[in-house]
Design an enzyme around this catalytic site. Sequence first.
Site, PDB file in Angstrom:
ATOM      1  N   HIS A  22       0.871  -1.169   0.000  1.00  0.00           N
ATOM      2  CA  HIS A  22       0.000   0.000   0.000  1.00  0.00           C
ATOM      3  C   HIS A  22       0.915   1.228   0.000  1.00  0.00           C
ATOM      4  CE1 HIS A  22      -3.454   2.493   0.548  1.00  0.00           C
ATOM      5  NE2 HIS A  22      -3.012   2.970   1.695  1.00  0.00           N
ATOM      6  N   HIS A  34      -3.483   9.183   1.577  1.00  0.00           N
ATOM      7  CA  HIS A  34      -3.474   7.963   0.766  1.00  0.00           C
ATOM      8  C   HIS A  34      -4.832   7.746   0.131  1.00  0.00           C
ATOM      9  CE1 HIS A  34      -5.366   5.135   3.859  1.00  0.00           C
ATOM     10  NE2 HIS A  34      -5.260   6.275   4.501  1.00  0.00           N
ATOM     11  N   CYS A 109      -3.729   2.887  -5.263  1.00  0.00           N
ATOM     12  CA  CYS A 109      -3.033   3.714  -4.271  1.00  0.00           C
ATOM     13  C   CYS A 109      -1.621   4.098  -4.725  1.00  0.00           C
ATOM     14  CB  CYS A 109      -2.985   3.014  -2.916  1.00  0.00           C
ATOM     15  SG  CYS A 109      -2.113   1.420  -2.924  1.00  0.00           S
TER      16      CYS A 109
END
Length: 171
Positions: A22, A34, A109
């Site tokens: 991530h 994010h 992401c």
Amino acid sequence: MAPTFNGKPGDLIEIFRKDYQHWAVYIGENEVVHFTTGGGQSSGSLRLLSSSAGKVKREKLADVVGNDRYQVNNLLDNRRKAREPSVIVMEARAMVGRELSYNVATYNCEHFAVEMRYGKAESLQVIKTLITVAIVTPVAAVVAGPVVAIAAVAVGAFALCRSLFSSRSSS
């Protein structure tokens, strides 16, 4: 989580989840921005071709990382010029709260974080997976024949989906 953190505003933070990474943008004062879907587990490989709603969030680094390992990883600094840290932080903060179309292959992401730092979206996770599939398939066709090549494509597609969809709650 690592005991010390030496990130600077504008740095990309790579967080090592079980089957994928991530990505977040460090904005200072132990906070990151994010892009996340906030959803649960993936329900199948067909989502690779579909989009869903994602949201840009501003959160404490520790809350996003949880118990996972993480590091600063400005992964394209050797190929691209990073934008000024103040610009990265300003634009990342301006995106907070926005809903964007999330697609694991075309805008996830990592695409978001890279776009904030370098001005252009890219995901090396997606590229690496696609290259692996592209290399394995012809080799399998030559070595073992078309049936094995088709199986290699299926396995590669499954691996891509598994690695990118294994936990959509943070990516």
